[in-house]
Enzyme design. Structure first.
Site, PDB file in Angstrom:
ATOM      1  N   SER A   1       0.925  -1.383  -0.034  1.00 19.29           N
ATOM      2  CA  SER A   1       0.096  -0.162  -0.420  1.00 19.29           C
ATOM      3  C   SER A   1       0.913   1.108   0.170  1.00 19.29           C
ATOM      4  O   SER A   1       2.086   1.235   0.182  1.00 19.29           O
ATOM      5  CB  SER A   1      -0.899  -0.677   1.690  1.00 19.29           C
ATOM      6  OG  SER A   1      -1.759  -1.386   1.576  1.00 19.29           O
TER       7      SER A   1
HETATM    8  C1  LIG Z   1      -3.146  -4.061  -0.543  1.00 20.51           C
HETATM    9  S1  LIG Z   1      -2.420  -5.981   0.117  1.00 20.51           S
HETATM   10  C2  LIG Z   1      -1.661  -5.666   1.920  1.00 20.51           C
HETATM   11  C3  LIG Z   1      -0.706  -4.783   2.178  1.00 20.51           C
HETATM   12  C4  LIG Z   1       0.025  -5.085   3.003  1.00 20.51           C
HETATM   13  N1  LIG Z   1      -0.738  -5.419   4.912  1.00 20.51           N
HETATM   14  C5  LIG Z   1       0.794  -3.784   3.202  1.00 20.51           C
HETATM   15  O1  LIG Z   1       1.012  -3.162   4.349  1.00 20.51           O
HETATM   16  O2  LIG Z   1       1.591  -4.138   2.629  1.00 20.51           O
HETATM   17  C6  LIG Z   1      -4.279  -6.817   0.297  1.00 20.51           C
HETATM   18  C7  LIG Z   1      -3.509  -8.501   0.623  1.00 20.51           C
HETATM   19  O3  LIG Z   1      -5.353  -8.625   1.257  1.00 20.51           O
HETATM   20  C8  LIG Z   1      -5.616 -10.177   0.794  1.00 20.51           C
HETATM   21  N2  LIG Z   1      -6.736 -10.148   0.952  1.00 20.51           N
HETATM   22  C9  LIG Z   1      -7.356 -10.585  -0.046  1.00 20.51           C
HETATM   23  N3  LIG Z   1      -8.638 -11.582   0.647  1.00 20.51           N
HETATM   24  C10 LIG Z   1      -8.396 -11.728   1.779  1.00 20.51           C
HETATM   25  C11 LIG Z   1      -9.144 -12.864   2.580  1.00 20.51           C
HETATM   26  N4  LIG Z   1     -10.529 -13.408   3.333  1.00 20.51           N
HETATM   27  N5  LIG Z   1      -8.753 -13.011   3.807  1.00 20.51           N
HETATM   28  C12 LIG Z   1      -6.914 -12.174   3.957  1.00 20.51           C
HETATM   29  N6  LIG Z   1      -6.102 -12.044   3.385  1.00 20.51           N
HETATM   30  C13 LIG Z   1      -6.532 -11.506   1.836  1.00 20.51           C
HETATM   31  C14 LIG Z   1      -5.008 -10.316  -0.742  1.00 20.51           C
HETATM   32  O4  LIG Z   1      -4.149 -11.631  -1.083  1.00 20.51           O
HETATM   33  C15 LIG Z   1      -3.692  -9.449  -0.364  1.00 20.51           C
HETATM   34  O5  LIG Z   1      -2.372  -9.928  -0.416  1.00 20.51           O
END
Ligand SMILES: C[S@@+](CC[C@H](N)C(=O)[O-])C[C@H]1O[C@@H](n2cnc3c(N)ncnc32)[C@H](O)[C@@H]1O
Length: 400
Positions: A73
């Site tokens: 992000s």
């Molecule tokens: C924007 S990224 C996370 C960024 C991270 N927190 C960072 O700050 O760099 C969103 C993540 O949410 C995960 N995701 C999507 N649906 C999900 C779910 N139901 N449960 C857990 N993780 C999920 C995706 O695989 C992805 O890696």
């Protein structure tokens, strides 16, 4: 080979900008941003300048249709969300959606007496996150595991804060079960196609917002995923125009067949916006009050209102469609609508009327959000959106 001096310089510059923009307001978040080597959580080919950009997100995984599934992000929203969560030393924190970087920031803030659990639905992302956390010395301070957030994290919690870093259409009951009564939930909530990162605290049986920020996030996967309803129409120049509805799609969308290939009319709202002034809250206003509201996208610019400026916000009425356009006006631009189809003028009038209603309200004031997992106390004077597990209400300072 990464130039560590250059990375340190860029890190300091980023912290200075986050402080100047008031995305960082606490010493704890400032220290975390100074200490964590942000670039080491990025794909190896990421330019240092991109890794330390203020509002740069870096995509780390895409699906077979090239849509982002995971990303690191942008710094400004990570800082803002950490501040919104009001983290303190010794807290137990759940991060939903992993990558390693944000978990490292959280670990810095809660310190060795705290606990960080970071989950992701995708094993590949958890592998990447764990490797980067180990390489930067945070491995022993973060528990990174594969889980679908919809079901919480069995055996963990209760949490002082839950920070969701993936676009959520609803608040899963498991998050509220695992959040301490006085805990903070921060999440990018999708509200009729418009996303706001909102911090919620409990107030009795419901949640009330304490802060909100504009941002976009990749969509939730797994059991909490929510698919938009999308219809495709042939555009006036032969390309494809897509309308995407969240939860309030009209039932008779078949009436729109071929609607864009006939002529269009334009009408104007007499509401202007000054150059450089954000009107992000107009999107949210439409999401609350404009019946038939949808997002519009086009394969090619020639299918939309060139040379006029257009915005991807539209309304459907019966056999009519209108979308928001802008034309130059003294000091800025005037909002208007471009209408297609037999009922196009009805759609254009509805769009212009809501632009005017937004203008009459305190148009640059952020509304208050509340989430009601259960029943009877839901206020009747707020805009309401029914979700799967509760009702979201949005109260504007002066209402509409
Ligand atoms: C924007 S990224 C996370 C960024 C991270 N927190 C960072 O700050 O760099 C969103 C993540 O949410 C995960 N995701 C999507 N649906 C999900 C779910 N139901 N449960 C857990 N993780 C999920 C995706 O695989 C992805 O890696």
């Amino acid at each position: 080979m990464v130039d560590t001096d250059a990375a340190a310089d860029l890190r300091e510059k980023l912290v200075a900008e986050l402080l100047a923009q008031e995305k960082i307001v606490s010493e704890a978040v400032e220290t975390a941003f100074r200490r964590v080597p942000r670039h080491q959580f990025m794909p190896a080919d990421t330019e240092l300048a991109a890794a330390y950009g203020y509002d740069n997100s870096v995509v780390t995984k895409r699906d077979d249709r090239d849509r982002a599934l995971s990303s690191v992000s942008a710094a400004y929203i990570q800082a803002a969300m950490l501040e919104m969560a009001q983290l303190r030393h010794g807290m137990t924190v759940l991060e939903i959606g992993s990558g390693g970087l944000n978990a490292a920031y959280i670990a810095e803030i809660v310190g060795p007496e705290g606990r960080v659990v970071s989950i992701d639905i995708d094993p590949e992302i958890i592998d990447r996150a764990a490797t980067a956390l180990d390489a930067t010395g945070y491995g022993s301070r973060v528990r990174a595991l594969v889980a679908d957030a919809e079901h919480g994290v069995p055996g963990e919690g209760p949490f002082d804060a839950i920070i969701v870093t993936v676009g959520a259409w609803d608040i899963a009951p498991a998050w509220l079960t695992q959040l301490r009564p006085e805990g903070v939930l921060v999440l990018p909530l999708v509200m009729n196609n418009v996303t706001r990162v909102i911090a919620f605290r409990r107030d009795g049986e419901h949640l009330v917002s304490t802060a909100a920020e504009v941002a976009g996030f990749v969509a939730m996967q797994g059991d909490g995923a929510r698919a938009d309803q999308i219809i495709e129409l042939p555009g006036p120049a032969g390309g494809t125009v897509r309308l995407s509805f969240d939860s309030r799609a009209p039932s008779d969308l078949g009436q729109l067949d071929g609607v864009l290939t006939a002529g269009a009319t334009e009408s104007w709202s007499q509401v202007t916006v000054a150059k450089g002034v954000s009107f992000a809250d107009l999107h949210l206003w439409f999401a609350c009050y404009l019946d038939g509201f949808c997002r519009l996208s086009a394969d090619s610019e020639t299918d939309v209102a060139t040379p006029k400026r257009w915005l991807p916000l539209a309304a459907v009425r019966g056999a009519g469609l209108a979308y928001l356009i802008l034309r130059d006006a003294p000091g800025g631009a005037e909002f208007g609508a471009r209408a297609y189809g037999r009922d196009g003028q009805l759609a254009a009038d509805a769009l212009n009327e809501q632009v005017q209603a937004w203008h009459r309200s305190e148009r640059h004031t952020t509304p208050t959000f509340a989430y009601w997992p259960t029943g009877p106390d839901i206020p009747t004077d707020a805009a309401a959106m029914t979700k799967t597990h509760g009702v979201l209400t949005i109260t504007w300072p002066t209402g509409s």
